[in-house]
Design a protein around this motif. Structure first.
Motif, PDB file in Angstrom:
ATOM      1  N   GLU A   1       1.797  11.021  -2.797  1.00 46.24           N
ATOM      2  CA  GLU A   1       2.969  10.654  -1.989  1.00 46.24           C
ATOM      3  C   GLU A   1       2.656  10.811  -0.501  1.00 46.24           C
ATOM      4  O   GLU A   1       2.970   9.927   0.310  1.00 46.24           O
ATOM      5  N   TYR A   2       2.006  11.930  -0.137  1.00 50.97           N
ATOM      6  CA  TYR A   2       1.582  12.112   1.255  1.00 50.97           C
ATOM      7  C   TYR A   2       0.604  11.016   1.667  1.00 50.97           C
ATOM      8  O   TYR A   2       0.638  10.520   2.797  1.00 50.97           O
ATOM      9  N   PHE A   3      -0.269  10.655   0.722  1.00 50.08           N
ATOM     10  CA  PHE A   3      -1.268   9.612   0.988  1.00 50.08           C
ATOM     11  C   PHE A   3      -0.577   8.285   1.319  1.00 50.08           C
ATOM     12  O   PHE A   3      -0.955   7.586   2.264  1.00 50.08           O
ATOM     13  N   GLY A   4       0.443   7.931   0.531  1.00 50.74           N
ATOM     14  CA  GLY A   4       1.182   6.698   0.777  1.00 50.74           C
ATOM     15  C   GLY A   4       1.931   6.728   2.095  1.00 50.74           C
ATOM     16  O   GLY A   4       1.978   5.734   2.830  1.00 50.74           O
ATOM     17  N   GLU A   5       2.545   7.875   2.423  1.00 51.86           N
ATOM     18  CA  GLU A   5       3.262   7.998   3.695  1.00 51.86           C
ATOM     19  C   GLU A   5       2.304   7.885   4.875  1.00 51.86           C
ATOM     20  O   GLU A   5       2.624   7.268   5.900  1.00 51.86           O
ATOM     21  N   GLU A   6       1.128   8.497   4.738  1.00 50.79           N
ATOM     22  CA  GLU A   6       0.133   8.405   5.802  1.00 50.79           C
ATOM     23  C   GLU A   6      -0.355   6.962   5.947  1.00 50.79           C
ATOM     24  O   GLU A   6      -0.652   6.500   7.053  1.00 50.79           O
ATOM     25  N   GLY A   7      -0.417   6.230   4.819  1.00 51.31           N
ATOM     26  CA  GLY A   7      -0.793   4.826   4.883  1.00 51.31           C
ATOM     27  C   GLY A   7       0.216   4.004   5.671  1.00 51.31           C
ATOM     28  O   GLY A   7      -0.156   3.105   6.437  1.00 51.31           O
ATOM     29  N   ASN A   8       1.514   4.317   5.496  1.00 51.89           N
ATOM     30  CA  ASN A   8       2.548   3.628   6.277  1.00 51.89           C
ATOM     31  C   ASN A   8       2.394   3.895   7.769  1.00 51.89           C
ATOM     32  O   ASN A   8       2.586   3.007   8.610  1.00 51.89           O
ATOM     33  N   LYS A   9       2.044   5.131   8.103  1.00 52.99           N
ATOM     34  CA  LYS A   9       1.843   5.463   9.521  1.00 52.99           C
ATOM     35  C   LYS A   9       0.611   4.745  10.075  1.00 52.99           C
ATOM     36  O   LYS A   9       0.618   4.265  11.221  1.00 52.99           O
ATOM     37  N   LEU A  10      -0.448   4.690   9.266  1.00 51.32           N
ATOM     38  CA  LEU A  10      -1.645   3.975   9.695  1.00 51.32           C
ATOM     39  C   LEU A  10      -1.332   2.496   9.904  1.00 51.32           C
ATOM     40  O   LEU A  10      -1.857   1.862  10.828  1.00 51.32           O
ATOM     41  N   PHE A  11      -0.468   1.944   9.057  1.00 49.23           N
ATOM     42  CA  PHE A  11      -0.076   0.538   9.191  1.00 49.23           C
ATOM     43  C   PHE A  11       0.523   0.270  10.570  1.00 49.23           C
ATOM     44  O   PHE A  11       0.188  -0.720  11.229  1.00 49.23           O
ATOM     45  N   ARG A  12       1.393   1.151  11.039  1.00 51.48           N
ATOM     46  CA  ARG A  12       2.022   0.951  12.343  1.00 51.48           C
ATOM     47  C   ARG A  12       0.982   1.004  13.459  1.00 51.48           C
ATOM     48  O   ARG A  12       1.012   0.199  14.401  1.00 51.48           O
TER      49      ARG A  12
ATOM     50  N   SER B   1      -4.526 -10.061   8.034  1.00 49.82           N
ATOM     51  CA  SER B   1      -4.304 -10.292   6.605  1.00 49.82           C
ATOM     52  C   SER B   1      -4.486  -9.006   5.798  1.00 49.82           C
ATOM     53  O   SER B   1      -3.700  -8.710   4.895  1.00 49.82           O
ATOM     54  N   LEU B   2      -5.512  -8.221   6.156  1.00 48.90           N
ATOM     55  CA  LEU B   2      -5.746  -6.957   5.456  1.00 48.90           C
ATOM     56  C   LEU B   2      -4.656  -5.937   5.777  1.00 48.90           C
ATOM     57  O   LEU B   2      -4.190  -5.203   4.898  1.00 48.90           O
ATOM     58  N   ILE B   3      -4.247  -5.895   7.044  1.00 50.70           N
ATOM     59  CA  ILE B   3      -3.208  -4.938   7.452  1.00 50.70           C
ATOM     60  C   ILE B   3      -1.913  -5.208   6.696  1.00 50.70           C
ATOM     61  O   ILE B   3      -1.222  -4.273   6.262  1.00 50.70           O
ATOM     62  N   ASP B   4      -1.576  -6.472   6.508  1.00 53.02           N
ATOM     63  CA  ASP B   4      -0.322  -6.827   5.835  1.00 53.02           C
ATOM     64  C   ASP B   4      -0.306  -6.406   4.364  1.00 53.02           C
ATOM     65  O   ASP B   4       0.763  -6.384   3.739  1.00 53.02           O
ATOM     66  N   GLN B   5      -1.467  -6.087   3.799  1.00 52.36           N
ATOM     67  CA  GLN B   5      -1.507  -5.630   2.409  1.00 52.36           C
ATOM     68  C   GLN B   5      -1.111  -4.165   2.259  1.00 52.36           C
ATOM     69  O   GLN B   5      -0.737  -3.718   1.173  1.00 52.36           O
ATOM     70  N   ILE B   6      -1.216  -3.408   3.361  1.00 54.96           N
ATOM     71  CA  ILE B   6      -1.005  -1.956   3.277  1.00 54.96           C
ATOM     72  C   ILE B   6       0.404  -1.585   2.814  1.00 54.96           C
ATOM     73  O   ILE B   6       0.555  -0.750   1.910  1.00 54.96           O
ATOM     74  N   PRO B   7       1.484  -2.166   3.396  1.00 60.83           N
ATOM     75  CA  PRO B   7       2.825  -1.728   2.979  1.00 60.83           C
ATOM     76  C   PRO B   7       3.093  -1.868   1.491  1.00 60.83           C
ATOM     77  O   PRO B   7       3.697  -0.977   0.880  1.00 60.83           O
ATOM     78  N   SER B   8       2.659  -2.980   0.898  1.00 60.96           N
ATOM     79  CA  SER B   8       2.928  -3.167  -0.535  1.00 60.96           C
ATOM     80  C   SER B   8       2.181  -2.135  -1.376  1.00 60.96           C
ATOM     81  O   SER B   8       2.725  -1.612  -2.357  1.00 60.96           O
ATOM     82  N   TYR B   9       0.923  -1.816  -1.004  1.00 58.26           N
ATOM     83  CA  TYR B   9       0.182  -0.790  -1.727  1.00 58.26           C
ATOM     84  C   TYR B   9       0.857   0.572  -1.580  1.00 58.26           C
ATOM     85  O   TYR B   9       0.976   1.339  -2.548  1.00 58.26           O
ATOM     86  N   CYS B  10       1.291   0.875  -0.353  1.00 55.27           N
ATOM     87  CA  CYS B  10       1.958   2.166  -0.107  1.00 55.27           C
ATOM     88  C   CYS B  10       3.248   2.261  -0.915  1.00 55.27           C
ATOM     89  O   CYS B  10       3.538   3.298  -1.529  1.00 55.27           O
ATOM     90  N   GLN B  11       4.024   1.169  -0.909  1.00 53.94           N
ATOM     91  CA  GLN B  11       5.292   1.182  -1.614  1.00 53.94           C
ATOM     92  C   GLN B  11       5.086   1.340  -3.114  1.00 53.94           C
ATOM     93  O   GLN B  11       5.805   2.079  -3.783  1.00 53.94           O
ATOM     94  N   GLN B  12       4.084   0.650  -3.653  1.00 57.54           N
ATOM     95  CA  GLN B  12       3.791   0.761  -5.077  1.00 57.54           C
ATOM     96  C   GLN B  12       3.359   2.181  -5.433  1.00 57.54           C
ATOM     97  O   GLN B  12       3.772   2.733  -6.462  1.00 57.54           O
ATOM     98  N   LEU B  13       2.546   2.786  -4.574  1.00 57.31           N
ATOM     99  CA  LEU B  13       2.090   4.152  -4.823  1.00 57.31           C
ATOM    100  C   LEU B  13       3.266   5.124  -4.786  1.00 57.31           C
ATOM    101  O   LEU B  13       3.390   6.003  -5.650  1.00 57.31           O
ATOM    102  N   LEU B  14       4.138   4.970  -3.809  1.00 55.77           N
ATOM    103  CA  LEU B  14       5.298   5.852  -3.705  1.00 55.77           C
ATOM    104  C   LEU B  14       6.239   5.646  -4.892  1.00 55.77           C
ATOM    105  O   LEU B  14       6.830   6.604  -5.398  1.00 55.77           O
ATOM    106  N   PHE B  15       6.360   4.395  -5.327  1.00 57.36           N
ATOM    107  CA  PHE B  15       7.217   4.119  -6.484  1.00 57.36           C
ATOM    108  C   PHE B  15       6.682   4.814  -7.737  1.00 57.36           C
ATOM    109  O   PHE B  15       7.438   5.401  -8.509  1.00 57.36           O
ATOM    110  N   ILE B  16       5.366   4.754  -7.927  1.00 55.67           N
ATOM    111  CA  ILE B  16       4.749   5.380  -9.108  1.00 55.67           C
ATOM    112  C   ILE B  16       4.921   6.893  -9.059  1.00 55.67           C
ATOM    113  O   ILE B  16       5.299   7.525 -10.049  1.00 55.67           O
ATOM    114  N   THR B  17       4.651   7.498  -7.911  1.00 56.46           N
ATOM    115  CA  THR B  17       4.690   8.955  -7.821  1.00 56.46           C
ATOM    116  C   THR B  17       6.100   9.506  -7.973  1.00 56.46           C
ATOM    117  O   THR B  17       6.277  10.636  -8.430  1.00 56.46           O
ATOM    118  N   LYS B  18       7.105   8.725  -7.595  1.00 57.93           N
ATOM    119  CA  LYS B  18       8.486   9.212  -7.661  1.00 57.93           C
ATOM    120  C   LYS B  18       9.180   8.854  -8.966  1.00 57.93           C
ATOM    121  O   LYS B  18      10.288   9.329  -9.224  1.00 57.93           O
TER     122      LYS B  18
END
Length: 767
Positions: free
Chosen positions: A624-635, A655-672
């Protein structure tokens, strides 16, 4: 391993793609476990910088030699398989050659060397060992996948024999000829059933297992229907309904055989449009829309996000028409669905307008308005999801409460036996209407199925009911035309039994889908951890490590954990190598990428039963921390990309940057997401690590690209706006483990290689 047989067996098989190393069977994973174990030990050895004792170096040298000898034996078997199978011989020998060279390279890298004074040297060539390890795993996996093609050829050969027998049966004109052909067909069906059963059990992908199970069930049930329908047709050759029934059985069996071919060749890619998976399953589309709405918190509903939201909402609305158009949906359910659909449209328009304003004039008030819109739309979508579930389950419950099947079938049998064609037609209309209602129920159940295997099972249940229904009507008509025919009566009994069996299966499927919708399971909630490979401690939440009671992992779980762990290890090593190139270590991209690498490394240690992550709950929190940190890296990356002049590399980066939010969201969804039971929790661990790898892989591609652009356009110069980037907050470093000394734990600036000691002897080589 034996040759598959006729050359026609591989006529429809796709050419082996040497670059595609996707493992689809459990047996290959399990074969890789010992190799993964030893390579992990060797990579850990290279991560540990500094002098080692001669005893430790000798142990490492023995491991390297053992790996080389094992690979030599392994490729000998591979080459023998290649000799016996000409179609894969060239690829097999090429893969074996790569594996042999990689094994020799591993042995050289682990050889003991001495300095001028005669002291043992331990060069810490981390990158060389990582490259050798990846090359070895890749080559060995290629050999195993090629060997797996031989198994696929065997199934295809058995399938072709069945097809040939079906063609012979279809062309028979006499009972004697039919009996001979059917006897041969039975033997070939038994062989195919064994091969496909083994394949079904070996498959990893749940969708493929469900498809194979559906195909095998169709073939099993169709065998008796083929026997009686062919006998009826031979006894009454001029009867058109009898011919229709027999032809329908042949069509169903050939479709099932085609499905087997599709499964063994892996033809299950989901169609993509606008970067989004398209699917007729409403649950999938709704979940994708819910995830995109949550992702809008990160993307702030920019133009690209708004377009995706609109596209997926249109998909949801299209698929819900199966609910609103159904004649069996109650007025209350229909009105509720329409109301929630309209509300979702309104919510999206509001969210899109706030996002457009925020894109032009960002301020705190607009961000709060966006958060409110996101919460409102999320609630609407969840309400719609629940309403669709209630609609589908209520329809299915109504059918099983009425329990009309037995009466309808009894009436068809009775009127057929009396030769009353008018009454048969009357009851056939009622039976056909009941069949349509069952098909509608299956279609709606497929829409709300929470997992792909359940959705596939519902889809094939609908198809089976759709095909068997008209066959029963045709047989009742045949019996009415020939009321004294024993074979026609027997055939109708067999088809009726098959219908009842299919309806019983559907009732079980309804229960499974209902349980899935409600999140029910018979297992108790547990949290897992891996104190030593091969075991899982089962503990209650909040318990201390002392209360953990280990439970042994099965071979499949052990294979998954070992392989995923090593892949994570190699990816973090590569990311560290890229971040080490950065001279400006104060910018946010460097810090966040380094921090995420550290988090991923702690998750790798968890797969080895080491480190500070003791239970699966610790793992999920770290992810979960990993996904949140990914969102911050995205910004931070978005700010960086805005400074890069227009060029092809910038387009690739964006194009690569735009992939980050969906991966982060999926990871957060799985962990929660909540889980109950050992199996569900282990699957959650598996999904968590895989999603972490997906995100880590994308970041590993972004970091070197960002470095190249920064250097090319001098974005990291002292006068650059990069100094206005936010500073990454300090994060807890979980990477050390219980075997480390206090000095290495206390030194936060020490390298990761100081935190992965080889613990002394060859006893740790095979864990």
């Amino acid at each position: 391993m034996a040759t598959a047989g006729p050359s026609r067996a591989n006529a429809t098989a796709p050419k082996f793609d040497s670059k595609n190393l996707e493992i689809k069977t459990k047996s290959i994973e399990q074969t890789l476990v010992p190799l993964v174990t030893q390579i992990t030990t060797l990579v850990n050895h290279r991560e540990k910088v500094g002098k080692k004792s001669e005893k430790t170096c000798k142990a490492i040298e023995r491991v390297g030699q053992a790996v080389n000898l094992a690979i030599e034996r392994f490729v000998s078997v591979g080459e023998a398989i290649g000799d016996n199978n000409a179609d894969i011989k060239e690829d097999m020998f090429d893969a074996c050659r790569e594996a042999r060279l990689a094994g020799e390279n591993i042995a050289k890298l682990t050889d003991m060397t001495y300095d001028e004074s005669g002291q043992v040297m331990s060069p810490a060539d981390k990158s060389a060992m990582v490259r050798a390890a990846r090359g070895l795993l890749s080559a060995v996996t290629r050999v195993l996948l090629l060997a797996d093609r031989v198994v696929i050829k065997q199934i295809q050969a058995a399938k072709l024999k069945v097809i040939d027998s079906l063609n012979k049966i279809e062309s028979t004109k006499t009972f004697t000829e039919f009996v001979q052909c059917f006897s041969q067909f039975g033997k070939e069906m038994v062989e195919l059933a064994h091969l496909t059963g083994d394949r079904q059990n070996d498959l990893k992908d749940g969708k493929m297992k469900a498809k194979m199970a559906a195909a095998r069930a169709i073939l099993e049930r169709s065998t008796m229907m083929l026997l009686t329908s062919c006998k009826t047709c031979l006894r009454h050759p001029d009867c058109v309904p009898a011919k229709e029934t027999r032809n329908g059985v042949f069509v169903n069996m050939r479709r099932a055989l085609s499905l087997i071919d599709d499964v063994i060749n892996g033809g299950y890619a989901q169609p993509m449009q606008n970067g989004i998976t398209t699917s007729r399953n409403t649950n999938n589309a709704l979940q994708e829309l819910i995830d995109l709405v949550e992702t809008a918190k990160v993307t702030q509903a920019d133009k690209s996000s708004r377009d995706k939201l609109q596209y997926v909402l249109d998909t949801v609305i299209d698929t819900t028409q199966d609910f609103t158009d159904s004649a069996y949906t109650s007025h209350e359910h229909r009105e509720r669905i329409l109301t929630l659909r309209d509300r979702a449209r309104t919510d999206l328009r509001t969210l899109a307008s706030v996002g457009a304003v925020l894109e032009k004039r960002p301020n705190k008030q607009h961000e709060q308005d966006l958060e409110t819109c996101i919460q409102q739309m999320s609630k609407t979508l969840l309400d719609l999801k629940k309403q669709l579930q209630n609609t589908a389950l209520d329809q299915a419950s109504e059918i099983f409460r009425s329990n009309d099947d037995q009466d309808l079938l009894a009436n068809l049998k009775q009127t057929g036996a009396t030769g009353d064609l008018d009454r048969v037609e009357e009851h056939s209309l009622k039976f056909s209407e009941h069949s349509e209602q069952l098909q509608e129920a299956c279609r709606l159940l497929g829409h709300i199925a929470g997992t792909a295997p359940l959705a596939i099972s519902a889809d094939y249940a609908e198809n089976n009911i759709k095909s068997i229904g008209p066959q029963i009507v045709a047989l009742a008509t045949t019996l009415a035309i020939h009321p004294s025919s024993k074979i026609a009566k027997e055939s109708l009994e067999v088809f009726s039994d098959t219908w009842e069996s299919q309806v019983n299966d559907l009732s079980l499927l309804v229960k499974e889908i209902n349980d899935c919708c409600q999140g029910k399971t018979s297992e108790k909630q547990v949290y897992l951890s891996l104190p030593r490979p091969g075991y899982i401690p089962v503990s209650k939440h909040g318990s201390t490590p002392k209360s953990i009671k280990p439970a042994k992992l099965d071979a499949e779980e052990q294979a998954k954990i070992a392989k995923l762990g090593l892949e994570m290890k190699l990816m973090t090593s590569e990311l560290d190598a890229e971040t080490d190139k950065w001279g400006d270590q104060d910018n946010d991209i460097f810090k966040r990428a380094k921090n995420m690498s550290s988090m991923a490394y702690s998750m790798y240690l968890f797969t080895r039963g080491e480190g500070m992550l003791k239970t699966t709950q610790d793992l999920f929190k770290q992810a979960e921390y990993f996904g949140e940190e990914g969102n911050k890296l995205f910004r931070s990356l978005k700010q960086f990309a805005a400074q890069v002049p227009e060029c092809s590399l910038r387009t690739e980066l964006s194009s690569l940057i735009d992939q980050i939010p969906s991966y982060c969201q999926q990871l957060l969804f799985i962990t929660k997401s909540p889980t109950m039971g050992k199996v569900a929790t282990f699957n959650k661990v598996d999904n968590t690590i895989q999603e972490t790898q997906n995100l880590l892989s994308t970041i590993s591609r972004i970091v070197p690209l960002s470095y190249t652009l920064a250097a090319k356009f001098q974005i990291l110069s002292p006068v650059s706006p990069v100094h206005r980037w936010r500073t990454a907050p300090p994060t807890m470093d979980y990477r050390y483990n219980s075997y480390e000394d206090s000095d290495s734990i206390a030194s936060s600036s020490s390298s990761r290689s100081d935190r992965s000691p080889l613990r002394g002897s060859t006893e740790k080589i095979l864990y």
